[in-house]
Scaffold this motif. Structure first.
Motif, PDB file in Angstrom:
ATOM      1  N   TYR A 140       0.850  -1.179   0.000  1.00 31.71           N
ATOM      2  CA  TYR A 140       0.000   0.000   0.000  1.00 31.71           C
ATOM      3  C   TYR A 140       0.888   1.232   0.000  1.00 31.71           C
ATOM      4  O   TYR A 140       1.883   1.290   0.726  1.00 31.71           O
ATOM      5  CB  TYR A 140      -0.897   0.023   1.239  1.00 31.71           C
ATOM      6  CG  TYR A 140      -1.761  -1.211   1.355  1.00 31.71           C
ATOM      7  CD1 TYR A 140      -2.764  -1.460   0.419  1.00 31.71           C
ATOM      8  CD2 TYR A 140      -1.538  -2.142   2.370  1.00 31.71           C
ATOM      9  CE1 TYR A 140      -3.540  -2.607   0.498  1.00 31.71           C
ATOM     10  CE2 TYR A 140      -2.315  -3.287   2.459  1.00 31.71           C
ATOM     11  CZ  TYR A 140      -3.308  -3.511   1.524  1.00 31.71           C
ATOM     12  OH  TYR A 140      -4.060  -4.643   1.596  1.00 31.71           O
ATOM     13  N   GLY A 141       0.525   2.178  -0.817  1.00 34.58           N
ATOM     14  CA  GLY A 141       1.308   3.403  -0.865  1.00 34.58           C
ATOM     15  C   GLY A 141       0.420   4.610  -0.687  1.00 34.58           C
ATOM     16  O   GLY A 141      -0.731   4.625  -1.115  1.00 34.58           O
ATOM     17  N   ILE A 142       0.966   5.607   0.005  1.00 39.92           N
ATOM     18  CA  ILE A 142       0.273   6.889   0.073  1.00 39.92           C
ATOM     19  C   ILE A 142       1.256   7.943  -0.414  1.00 39.92           C
ATOM     20  O   ILE A 142       2.358   8.079   0.151  1.00 39.92           O
ATOM     21  CB  ILE A 142      -0.206   7.216   1.508  1.00 39.92           C
ATOM     22  CG1 ILE A 142      -1.286   6.220   1.939  1.00 39.92           C
ATOM     23  CG2 ILE A 142      -0.733   8.648   1.575  1.00 39.92           C
ATOM     24  CD1 ILE A 142      -1.793   6.427   3.350  1.00 39.92           C
ATOM     25  N   VAL A 143       0.875   8.641  -1.485  1.00 40.16           N
ATOM     26  CA  VAL A 143       1.721   9.724  -1.963  1.00 40.16           C
ATOM     27  C   VAL A 143       1.292  10.969  -1.208  1.00 40.16           C
ATOM     28  O   VAL A 143       0.174  11.450  -1.383  1.00 40.16           O
ATOM     29  CB  VAL A 143       1.536   9.931  -3.479  1.00 40.16           C
ATOM     30  CG1 VAL A 143       2.462  11.044  -3.967  1.00 40.16           C
ATOM     31  CG2 VAL A 143       1.810   8.636  -4.214  1.00 40.16           C
ATOM     32  N   GLY A 144       2.163  11.416  -0.342  1.00 43.72           N
ATOM     33  CA  GLY A 144       1.783  12.571   0.453  1.00 43.72           C
ATOM     34  C   GLY A 144       2.889  12.959   1.421  1.00 43.72           C
ATOM     35  O   GLY A 144       3.949  12.325   1.461  1.00 43.72           O
ATOM     36  N   ASP A 145       2.628  13.977   2.193  1.00 41.02           N
ATOM     37  CA  ASP A 145       3.605  14.489   3.142  1.00 41.02           C
ATOM     38  C   ASP A 145       3.516  13.669   4.428  1.00 41.02           C
ATOM     39  O   ASP A 145       2.452  13.602   5.053  1.00 41.02           O
ATOM     40  CB  ASP A 145       3.283  15.962   3.434  1.00 41.02           C
ATOM     41  CG  ASP A 145       4.395  16.614   4.245  1.00 41.02           C
ATOM     42  OD1 ASP A 145       5.119  15.879   4.961  1.00 41.02           O
ATOM     43  OD2 ASP A 145       4.537  17.842   4.164  1.00 41.02           O
ATOM     44  N   VAL A 146       4.624  13.040   4.797  1.00 42.29           N
ATOM     45  CA  VAL A 146       4.609  12.188   5.996  1.00 42.29           C
ATOM     46  C   VAL A 146       4.128  12.956   7.211  1.00 42.29           C
ATOM     47  O   VAL A 146       3.451  12.402   8.075  1.00 42.29           O
ATOM     48  CB  VAL A 146       6.000  11.582   6.329  1.00 42.29           C
ATOM     49  CG1 VAL A 146       6.285  10.415   5.432  1.00 42.29           C
ATOM     50  CG2 VAL A 146       7.087  12.609   6.244  1.00 42.29           C
ATOM     51  N   LEU A 147       4.472  14.233   7.268  1.00 49.83           N
ATOM     52  CA  LEU A 147       4.136  15.005   8.460  1.00 49.83           C
ATOM     53  C   LEU A 147       2.626  15.245   8.557  1.00 49.83           C
ATOM     54  O   LEU A 147       2.117  15.563   9.624  1.00 49.83           O
ATOM     55  CB  LEU A 147       4.895  16.342   8.462  1.00 49.83           C
ATOM     56  CG  LEU A 147       6.417  16.190   8.416  1.00 49.83           C
ATOM     57  CD1 LEU A 147       7.098  17.539   8.497  1.00 49.83           C
ATOM     58  CD2 LEU A 147       6.922  15.269   9.525  1.00 49.83           C
ATOM     59  N   GLU A 148       1.921  15.046   7.454  1.00 49.60           N
ATOM     60  CA  GLU A 148       0.465  15.140   7.500  1.00 49.60           C
ATOM     61  C   GLU A 148      -0.172  13.754   7.608  1.00 49.60           C
ATOM     62  O   GLU A 148      -1.124  13.552   8.356  1.00 49.60           O
ATOM     63  CB  GLU A 148      -0.055  15.820   6.221  1.00 49.60           C
ATOM     64  CG  GLU A 148       0.281  17.298   6.147  1.00 49.60           C
ATOM     65  CD  GLU A 148      -0.109  17.894   4.799  1.00 49.60           C
ATOM     66  OE1 GLU A 148       0.300  19.021   4.534  1.00 49.60           O
ATOM     67  OE2 GLU A 148      -0.805  17.218   4.008  1.00 49.60           O
ATOM     68  N   VAL A 149       0.386  12.820   6.820  1.00 50.92           N
ATOM     69  CA  VAL A 149      -0.255  11.502   6.728  1.00 50.92           C
ATOM     70  C   VAL A 149      -0.095  10.711   8.036  1.00 50.92           C
ATOM     71  O   VAL A 149      -1.056  10.101   8.515  1.00 50.92           O
ATOM     72  CB  VAL A 149       0.306  10.704   5.533  1.00 50.92           C
ATOM     73  CG1 VAL A 149      -0.295   9.302   5.503  1.00 50.92           C
ATOM     74  CG2 VAL A 149       0.032  11.421   4.223  1.00 50.92           C
ATOM     75  N   VAL A 150       1.104  10.724   8.608  1.00 52.52           N
ATOM     76  CA  VAL A 150       1.342   9.902   9.797  1.00 52.52           C
ATOM     77  C   VAL A 150       0.433  10.311  10.968  1.00 52.52           C
ATOM     78  O   VAL A 150      -0.231   9.449  11.563  1.00 52.52           O
ATOM     79  CB  VAL A 150       2.838   9.905  10.181  1.00 52.52           C
ATOM     80  CG1 VAL A 150       3.055   9.195  11.508  1.00 52.52           C
ATOM     81  CG2 VAL A 150       3.656   9.230   9.092  1.00 52.52           C
TER      82      VAL A 150
END
Lengths: 447, 270, 657
Positions: free
Chosen positions: A416-426
Motif C-alpha cells: 500500500y502506498g500513500i503519496v503525500g507528506d509524511v508530516l500530514e499523513v502519519v
C-alpha cells in the motif's frame, strides 16, 4: 516366438515435464523400486529409460505433478485398443487389500477435533481461540465434538472461556507442576490424553511455545505434523487438508496425514479469524491428572523477564516497524512515528539517511549495513527506498510506503502506498486509529 | 565430548520465482545454500567448541551434493562432517528426517559422548521448526528451543543454562545434558571462513553414512517413513501494490483508506 | 698539510666505512621482501627516471616544488665539488680544480660558487616555509628538518668561509667566485696571513666534518630519499593501474601481508623513499575528512616496522612489533586500513612513485583471508557476493527488470557486436536503472549492435578485490571469464568505471583480452563518428563534472565525458576546484560503498560541498557509486530541489534528436 505371444501392453516410460519439478527432496527417487532415477545437481530427476518399468510410483509421490508416462504414437494406438479390455479388469482391482482395511479400522478409532489452549501464567494466547473458530468448522463437517485441551496451574477458567469460543468439551490437567511451560511435562500430558481419548485432529498455535510442544508430541506419537497452516479443510476419507506456504512463500502446498492419527497442525496467530465470543455457552470439563512430579523434571525455569516492560527495542524482532528516513526532515519529527508505532504495538526503525543525519541511533537502522527485518507490517515514512534499504525490509509481510515522490522506488515493493507528506499523513493515521478505538471502546492491540 | 550441529542444504528460496502463467516454480539457476538459520546453529556449536574445548561435528541429511554445505561448515571450523545420504532417506518429512538425524547422533554418541546438539530454529524451505524437537524427543535429550543465549555449559555438573526468547518474554532455563538446543538467528553473528581453512576443507574427508551403515528400518525412513504427504502444490495469490487515495491533497482520506486495509488484512486490531 | 691529509684519510675512511655499514644494514632489510620484477622495459624506466627524478616533473607540479628543484640540482652540481673536495683532502698534491686548464677551472669555480649561494638561499626559503607556510601534513620545523637544513646551511657557509679565506690569502682568484669574493672582502679583508691560514683550516675541517656527518646522517633520517628517490623512480610501476598480483590458493600458502617482510622488496624500498612531503596526505579523502588514515603514515609505519623487526627476521627470530594491530600494539591500526577508498590520489601525487593504497590492500588481504577480520557490515556483502554474485543478494532474475519499457536482446555470439555489461547497480539500483535505460536508448539511436547477458550476468567482483577478499574474487573472475569465453564475447560496454577497470585491467591477469569500453568513451566516439546526433539538452543549467577515480586516475579517461557534455549541452562543463588527475573521491570506492563512515566528515558531503561552490544546477557523474554518493550528499545538504545529479548517459539521452 514373440510374434505368437499376445501383444504386450506398451508401458511407456516416466518422463519429467520441464519446468514443473520443485526439487522436493528426491521423493521420486526414493519411490522408484528399480533405481531408475538419478538426481541431478539441481535436485531434479533423470530417468534411466532402460531401467524404468513405468510402475508410476514416482508419478504418485510427485507433489508437483511434474512426471508423466510417455508413449510413442504407435504405443498410444495399441493402448487405445486395449483400453476397453482393461476397464473390466480395473473393476476387480478396486477390491481393498486386507492391509488397507486394517489401517482404516485403526484410523476409525480416532474421533474428535482438539485445540490446545496455550497460556503463559494463566494468560491465554489469542491464537487458541482463533483455532477454536476453525476447529468448529472442521468438527461440524466431520460430525464430531470440538474439544479444548487446557493444561496449566490454576487454569480452570480457561475451560469456560474455551466454551465461550465454541468448544463443547474441555480436557483439563491442573497441577502446579505445569506452572511454567516446560517441554517434557507438557508433551507427556498431551500424549497421555491423546492415547486415552484418541482425537483425529489436534490443532496448536504456531507460536514459540506451540511449535516447541507440537514437534515433541508428534514425534512421540509418531504422527504427521504440518506447521504454519493457512488453510484447513476436510477432504475425502475424513482427511484433514492442510494448506501451507512453502519455499519461502513462493508456493502453497496441501499436505495430508493419511496413515496416522491424530492429524496435527499448527497455525500462526492472526491467520484464522477470531470467532464470536458467547459467554452463555457451556460445556463438559473432563478432569485428568498425570503422574508427573516436580522432582522428575530436570529442566528448571530460573527467571522470566517480560521484555515488553523492559523498554528494550529490538528492531529485528519487532512485528510492526514504523521506519523513518531523510524525508522526516528533522529529529523532532520522529516523535510522530513513535506515536503511530505505540498505537500499532510496534517500534520505530529508520534508514541509513536518518542515522547519518544524527536523528536516530545506528541500532535502529534497517538495511544492508543495518538490520534485516521481517515484520508483519513495515511502514516506510519518508524513505525513498534506496536498494541498501530495500534489501533489509522487503521480506516484510505487508509494506506500506508514505512518500511525497510518486516515483520513489519504495513504492515498487509496497503493498500500500500513500503519496503525500509524511508530516500530514502519519498523524492522520494515528488519529484515525485512536478515533476508531474510542468508538469501539477498546484499549489497544491484542496478542 | 562432542557438540553436534545439524544443518540442512536448501534451495535459496529468495531466488525462487513462480511462472505467472503456469504457476510452476522456476528453479533454473537457483543455487543451494546452507539454511540461513543453521549457519547460526553451526556458529553456536563452534563457539561452544572454543569455550569448552568440545569437538564440533556437523551432520546433514541430504543428497550427495550436500557435501558442498558440509565443506563450508568445515571451512568455518567444524572438526568433522558426516553426510547422511541414501536413496532410502529421500522424500522424508520431519518425522522421518528426525529419525535419521537422531540415529546418527546416537551413533556418534557411542563413539564419543555428545554433550549438546545445536539446531537452527527452522529451515527456509520447509519452515516447520519440527526437526529439532523431533531429535530431542527421540533421543530423550533436554529440549531447549528459541534459545538466544547460551549462558553456561557445565560439563562437570552436566548442566546447561540458556535464555529462551518466547514471544515478548525471555526466560532463563537450566537443563541437564545432553541437550538439544534450537537457536534463533539473533543468538550470534556468524564468522567468516579464512582461506587456509577453506583450502583445508576442500581436501577434508567427509564421512558418508548411507543406510548400509545406519541399518534403519526402511519403513520408518524416507518417503515410506513419512507421516505427511504433499498432495497438491499451487501458487499463492499475490497482492499487487496499490496507491491509496490522494495523500497530497487529502491526507485524512488516504489515512482512512489505509487503516481500513490494515483492519481488513487482520494486521491492525481495535 | 700532509699530516692533515693523514688525519683526514683516517676520518674519511672511518666515515665512509660507517656510511657503508649503515647503508648495508638498511638496504639488506629491503632484500627481506618478496621478489617482484621491476626491471622490465629498461628504456622506459630510464626515461621516467630522467623526467621524474632529474627533471622533477611531479615535484614541480606544486609551486613550492621549485625550491626543491633548485636544491636538488645544487646538490647534483655540488656533488662534483664535494668529490673534488674530498679527494683533494686525501691527495692534496694531486687532486685540485686548479690543475685543470684555466678555462675549465674558472668556469667550474664560478658555477660552484653561485650554486652554493643558490643552495643557501633555497635552505633559507625552506626554513621560512616550514616555519610559516607549511601544510599541516608536512610537519613544520621538525627536528629532522631543522637538522638537515642546518647541516646544509653550515656546509654552504663553510664553503664560502674556505674559499673566502683562500681568496683573501690570494691562493684563489676572486674574479671567478663572486660570492666567495664578497665574503673575502666583507669578513677577511684585514686578517693576517697567519690567521687566514687558521680560518681556512677551520672552514676546511668544518666542511669536511659536516659533509661526512651529513652523509652518515642520511640513512637514519627521512633524507634517505636522497639515496633512494632516484632509483625508486626507476623502479616505479609502469602500468597506470595499480593492481595487486593474483594469489595462488594452495594449501600451506599465506595470503596478504601480515608481517613486514611479506611485502615485496619494492614495497619496502618505497618506505625508504618517502620524503614525508605530505602531498599524499593532502590528497587523501580520508585524511582530508579527519579520519585516522594518512597514507604518508602508513608508508612511514611500514618503514618503522621494518627497522624494528627486519633485523630479527633476518636472524630468523620472531618479530616483536606486529605490523597490524590496534594503535598500542601494532604499527598500523586495523581500523585505518578500512578507511581507504583506493581512489589512487596518493599514488598520483607522490613525487617518487610510492604505491600507498596497494600496500593497504595487501594488509586487507591478510586480515580477510588469514583471520576473517573485517568491519561487521562486510559480512553481508561477502556472503551475497559469494552466494548470489551481487552485493545486495538480490535474485538474478531481477537483473532484467530495468528493461520494462524497452526491448532488449540477449547477446548472441557472432551476431551481436557489443555486450552491454549492465552491472549490479545498473540492474538493481532504482536510480541507476534510469542510467541503464538512457544508455540503452543511446545505443539504439546510434545503431550499435548490442545485447545483454540478462539474468546470467555476474558481478565483476571489484569491491571484493579492493577489500582484500581475493579468494572469492578469484572464483568470480574465473567464472566471468569462462562465461565470456563460452558466449563468444569480445567487446564489452560498461556504464560503471569499476566494472570497466576490473574487466579491462584485473581480468587481464587471468588472460582475458577483452575490448572494454566505458560508456563515456563510446558516446564520445559515436558523436565523433556522426552516428549519434545530439541537439543540446537545454534544461540542465550549469553543469559541473565529477571525475570518477576509476575512470580518471586509474584509467586516464578525462576528456571523453567532457566532450559528451559539451556536445549535449552546447557548453563546456564547469570544473570543480579539484578535477582531472587531482579529482577528489566520492567516498564509495575500494569497497567503502558497503561500510559505514563513523569518523570524521563524510567524504561525499565534502565533495558535494566542493561541487556546490560552483553553484551548479546539474552535477554530471559517470559512475553509479558516484551517483549514489552525490545524491546522498545533496540530501544531506538539503538542496535536492535545486541541484540534480545526472549520469553522462542521461545527459546525452536528453539531447537525443
Amino acid at each position: 516366438m514373440t510374434e505368437e505371444k499376445r501383444v504386450k501392453k506398451p508401458r511407456g516410460v516416466a518422463r519429467l515435464i520441464p519446468g514443473k519439478c520443485i526439487a522436493c527432496g528426491a521423493r521420486c527417487q526414493s519411490a522408484c523400486p528399480k533405481d531408475a532415477i538419478e538426481m541431478n545437481e539441481k535436485g531434479e530427476p533423470i530417468i534411466l529409460v532402460e531401467k524404468c518399468i513405468s510402475c508410476r510410483k514416482c508419478l504418485k509421490v510427485c507433489p508437483a505433478d511434474a512426471l508423466e508416462i510417455y508413449f510413442t504414437p504407435e504405443e498410444r494406438k495399441i493402448l487405445a485398443e486395449m483400453e476397453a479390455r482393461a476397464k473390466a479388469a480395473a473393476a476387480e482391482a478396486e477390491k481393498m487389500s486386507a492391509e488397507e482395511a486394517a489401517l482404516l479400522a485403526k484410523l476409525k478409532e480416532y474421533r474428535g477435533v482438539w485445540v490446545f489452549v496455550e497460556q503463559i501464567a494463566g494468560e491465554p494466547a489469542e491464537v487458541s481461540w482463533e483455532l477454536l473458530g476453525v476447529g468448529a468448522d472442521l468438527a461440524r463437517t466431520l460430525g464430531v465434538e470440538l474439544c479444548s485441551v487446557v493444561i496449566g496451574d490454576k487454569v480452570e477458567g480457561l475451560c469456560y472461556e474455551s466454551f465461550a469460543y465454541g468448544a463443547t468439551k474441555s480436557y483439563l490437567i491442573d497441577d502446579p507442576v505445569f506452572h511454567y511451560y516446560r517441554t517434557e511435562p507438557y508433551y507427556k500430558a498431551i500424549c497421555y490424553l491423546v492415547e486415552k481419548y484418541k482425537p483425529e485432529i489436534m490443532l496448536m498455535g504456531a507460536t514459540g511455545l506451540g511449535r516447541d510442544l507440537a514437534g515433541a508430541v508428534a514425534t512421540k506419537l509418531q504422527t504427521g505434523l504440518t506447521a504454519d497452516c493457512t488453510g484447513l479443510a476436510i477432504g475425502e476419507n475424513r482427511n484433514l487438508l492442510q494448506t501451507r506456504p512453502a519455499f519461502g512463500g513462493n508456493i502453497m502446498a496441501t499436505i495430508l496425514t493419511e496413515r496416522t492419527r491424530p492429524q496435527m497442525a499448527t497455525v500462526r496467530p492472526h491467520v484464522m479469524p477470531m470467532p464470536k465470543k458467547d459467554p452463555s455457552r457451556r460445556g463438559e470439563i473432563v478432569r485428568e491428572s498425570v503422574p508427573i512430579r516436580e522432582d522428575d523434571i530436570a529442566v528448571k525455569v530460573l527467571e522470566v523477564i517480560d521484555e515488553r516492560k523492559a523498554g528494550e527495542v529490538d528492531v529485528a524482532a519487532a512485528e510492526v516497524i514504523v521506519s523513518g528516513g531523510r524525508g522526516m526532515c528533522a529529529k523532532e519529527n520522529f516523535s510522530i512515528l513513535q506515536e503511530l508505532a505505540d498505537e500499532l504495538g510496534g517500534v520505530v526503525g529508520c534508514s541509513r539517511g536518518a542515522v547519518e543525519a544524527g536523528w536516530m541511533p545506528a541500532e535502529r537502522q534497517v538495511g544492508q549495513t543495518g538490520k534485516t527485518v521481517r515484520p508483519k507490517l513495515y511502514i516506510a515514512c519518508g524513505i525513498s527506498g534506496a536498494i541498501q534499504h530495500l534489501v533489509g525490509m522487503q521480506q516484510s509481510d505487508i509494506i506500506v510506503a508514505i512518500n511525497r515522490d510518486r516515483h520513489a522506488p519504495i513504492f515498487e515493493v509496497a503493498n500500500y502506498g500513500i503519496v503525500g507528506d509524511v508530516l500530514e499523513v502519519v498523524p492522520a493515521l494515528t488519529n484515525r486509529i485512536r478515533e476508531l478505538r474510542a468508538k469501539e471502546g477498546t484499549g489497544g492491540h491484542r496478542g | 565430548m562432542l557438540v553436534v550441529a545439524c544443518v540442512k542444504q536448501v534451495p535459496d528460496t529468495t531466488q525462487v520465482e513462480v511462472d505467472p502463467t503456469t504457476g510452476t516454480l522456476k528453479r533454473e539457476g537457483v543455487p543451494f545454500i546452507m539454511n540461513p538459520f543453521d549457519i547460526h546453529a553451526l556458529e553456536e556449536s563452534l563457539r561452544l567448541k572454543d569455550r569448552y574445548g568440545l569437538r564440533a561435528v556437523v551432520v546433514s541429511m541430504g543428497p550427495p551434493s550436500t557435501e558442498v554445505t558440509l565443506r563450508k561448515a568445515l571451512a568455518l571450523g567444524a572438526d568433522e562432517a558426516v553426510l547422511l545420504s541414501d536413496r532410502a532417506f529421500g522424500g522424508a518429512d520431519t518425522l522421518a528426517t528426525s529419525l535419521v538425524l537422531a540415529e546418527a547422533i546416537r551413533r556418534l554418541d557411542e563413539r564419543e559422548e555428545v554433550a549438546v546438539v545445536v539446531c537452527g530454529r527452522q529451515t527456509i524451505d520447509g519452515d516447520t521448526a519440527q526437526v529439532g524437537p523431533g531429535i530431542a524427543t527421540r533421543l530423550g535429550y533436554s529440549q531447549l528451543t528459541l534459545v538466544d543465549r547460551i549462558d553456561e555449559v557445565d560439563l562437570r555438573a552436566r548442566k546447561v543454562r540458556a535464555r529462551r526468547k518466547v514471544g515478548g518474554w525471555h526466560e532463563t532455563v537450566e537443563a541437564p545434558l545432553p541437550a538439544m538446543i534450537a537457536v534463533v538467528r539473533e543468538i550470534n553473528r556468524p564468522r567468516y571462513p579464512t582461506v587456509p581453512r577453506r583450502l583445508m576443507a576442500e581436501e577434508a574427508t567427509i564421512a558418508l553414512w548411507n543406510n548400509e551403515v545406519m541399518k534403519l528400518d526402511e519403513n520408518k525412513i524416507g518417503l515410506k517413513g513419512s507421516a505427511t504427504q504433499v498432495r497438491r502444490i499451487f501458487s499463492p495469490e499475490r497482492a499487487k501494490g496499490e496507491i491509496l487515495g490522494d495523500g497530497l491533497s487529502n491526507p485524512e482520506e488516504a489515512a482512512h483508506l489505509l487503516i481500513g486495509k490494515l483492519i481488513e488484512k487482520d494486521i491492525l486490531y481495535l | 698539510m700532509s699530516s692533515n691529509a693523514i688525519i683526514f684519510a683516517i676520518v674519511f675512511l672511518a666515515a665512509m666505512a660507517l656510511f657503508a655499514w649503515s647503508s648495508f644494514r638498511r638496504f639488506r632489510l629491503v632484500a627481506l621482501g618478496r621478489p617482484e620484477d621491476r626491471f622490465s622495459d629498461l628504456l622506459k624506466r630510464l626515461g621516467g627516471m630522467l623526467v621524474y627524478a632529474f627533471a622533477q616533473r611531479r615535484v614541480l607540479s606544486r609551486p613550492f616544488g621549485l625550491n626543491h628543484f633548485v636544491l636538488f640540482w645544487c646538490f647534483l652540481i655540488l656533488f662534483l665539488a664535494n668529490t673534488e673536495f674530498l679527494f683533494g683532502g686525501l691527495f692534496p698534491d694531486y687532486v685540485s680544480l686548479s690543475r685543470l686548464p684555466d678555462g675549465a677551472y674558472h668556469t667550474l669555480a664560478f658555477i660552484f660558487d653561485v650554486v652554493s649561494a643558490l643552495a643557501l638561499l633555497a635552505v633559507v626559503v625552506a626554513f621560512i616555509r616550514r616555519a610559516a607556510f607549511a601544510s599541516p601534513h608536512i610537519g613544520g620545523l621538525s627536528r629532522d628538518a631543522v637538522t638537515i637544513l642546518s647541516l646544509v646551511a653550515i656546509l654552504m657557509i663553510a664553503f664560502f668561509g674556505l674559499h673566502g679565506g683562500k681568496i683573501a690569502l690570494g691562493s684563489e682568484p676572486a674574479a671567478y667566485m663572486p660570492v666567495s669574493g664578497f665574503v673575502a672582502g666583507a669578513f677577511f679583508s684585514g686578517a693576517s696571513a697567519g690567521s687566514l691560514a687558521g680560518y681556512i683550516n677551520f672552514f676546511w675541517w668544518l666542511h669536511a666534518i659536516v659533509l661526512l656527518g651529513f652523509l652518515n646522517y642520511l640513512p637514519y633520517s627521512k633524507h634517505m630519499h636522497i639515496l633512494t628517490a632516484v632509483p625508486n623512480c626507476f623502479f616505479r610501476n609502469l602500468s597506470r593501474v595499480k593492481i595487486l598480483p593474483r594469489e595462488e590458493f594452495k594449501k600451506g600458502n599465506t595470503f596478504g601481508v601480515g608481517q613486514v617482510n611479506e611485502f615485496t622488496w619494492k614495497g619496502l624500498f618505497d618506505s625508504y623513499s618517502c620524503t614525508e612531503c605530505g602531498r599524499c596526505s593532502d590528497a587523501c579523502p580520508a585524511t582530508f575528512t579527519g579520519k585516522p588514515l594518512d597514507p604518508r603514515l602508513v608508508i612511514h609505519d611500514i618503514k618503522m616496522n621494518l627497522l624494528k623487526n627486519g633485523p630479527l627476521i633476518a636472524r630468523k627470530k620472531t618479530p616483536v612489533l606486529p605490523l597490524i594491530g590496534d594503535d598500542k600494539e601494532g604499527s598500523i591500526a586495523e581500523e585505518v586500513l578500512w578507511e581507504c577508498t583506493t581512489c589512487g590520489a596518493c599514488v598520483e601525487v607522490c613525487p617518487v612513485f610510492i604505491e600507498h593504497f596497494p600496500r593497504i590492500i595487501d594488509m586487507r588481504r591478510y586480515l580477510v583471508e588469514m583471520h576473517a577480520k573485517f568491519p561487521e557490515e562486510l559480512l553481508t556483502l561477502f556472503d551475497n557476493m559469494e552466494q548470489r554474485s551481487n552485493p545486495w543478494g538480490i535474485a538474478p532474475a531481477e537483473r532484467v527488470k530495468w528493461a520494462v519499457d524497452i526491448e532488449v536482446k540477449p547477446f548472441e555470439a557472432d551476431k551481436t557486436e557489443y555486450l552491454f555489461f549492465v552491472g549490479c547497480a545498473g540492474a538493481f539500483d532504482a536510480r541507476t536503472r534510469r542510467t541503464t535505460v538512457a544508455l540503452a536508448q543511446i545505443l539504439e539511436a546510434s545503431g550499435v549492435s548490442w545485447g545483454i547477458l540478462g539474468r546470467d550476468e555476474l558481478c565483476c567482483g571489484d569491491s571484493l578485490r579492493r577489500l582484500g577478499n581475493e579468494f572469492v574474487f578469484d572464483n568470480m573472475a574465473r567464472e566471468n571469464i569462462k562465461l565470456f569465453a563460452d558466449r563468444g564475447i569480445k567487446k564489452v560496454i560498461t556504464q560503471c568505471p569499476h566494472c570497466y577497470s576490473t574487466l579491462k585491467n584485473d581480468y587481464r591477469q587471468y588472460g582475458a583480452e577483452l575490448e572494454v569500453i566505458h560508456h563515456s568513451e563510446l558516446i564520445a566516439h559515436l558523436i565523433q563518428e556522426g552516428r549519434l546526433k545530439l541537439d543540446g539538452a537545454g534544461d540542465l543549467g550549469r553543469v559541473v563534472f565529477h571525475d570518477s577515480c576509476y575512470l580518471g586516475r586509474h584509467n586516464m579517461i578525462y576528456e571523453a565525458p567532457r566532450k559528451v557534455i559539451t556536445s549535449a549541452t552546447g557548453q563546456e562543463p564547469t570544473e570543480m576546484a579539484r578535477h582531472h588527475a587531482k579529482s577528489f573521491c566520492c567516498g564509495a570506492g575500494g569497497g567503502r560503498m558497503w561500510m559505514e563512515e563513523p569518523i570524521g566528515k563524510h567524504i561525499n558531503v565534502a565533495r558535494v560541498e566542493e561541487a556546490l561552490e560552483k553553484d551548479p544546477e546539474t552535477i554530471c557523474v559517470c559512475c553509479p557509486y558516484c551517483m549514489i554518493m552525490f545524491e546522498d550528499g545533496l540530501k544531506d545538504k538539503g538542496v535536492t530541489e535545486k541541484v540534480k545529479v545526472l549520469d553522462l548517459a542521461e545527459v546525452a539521452a536528453r539531447a537525443l534528436k
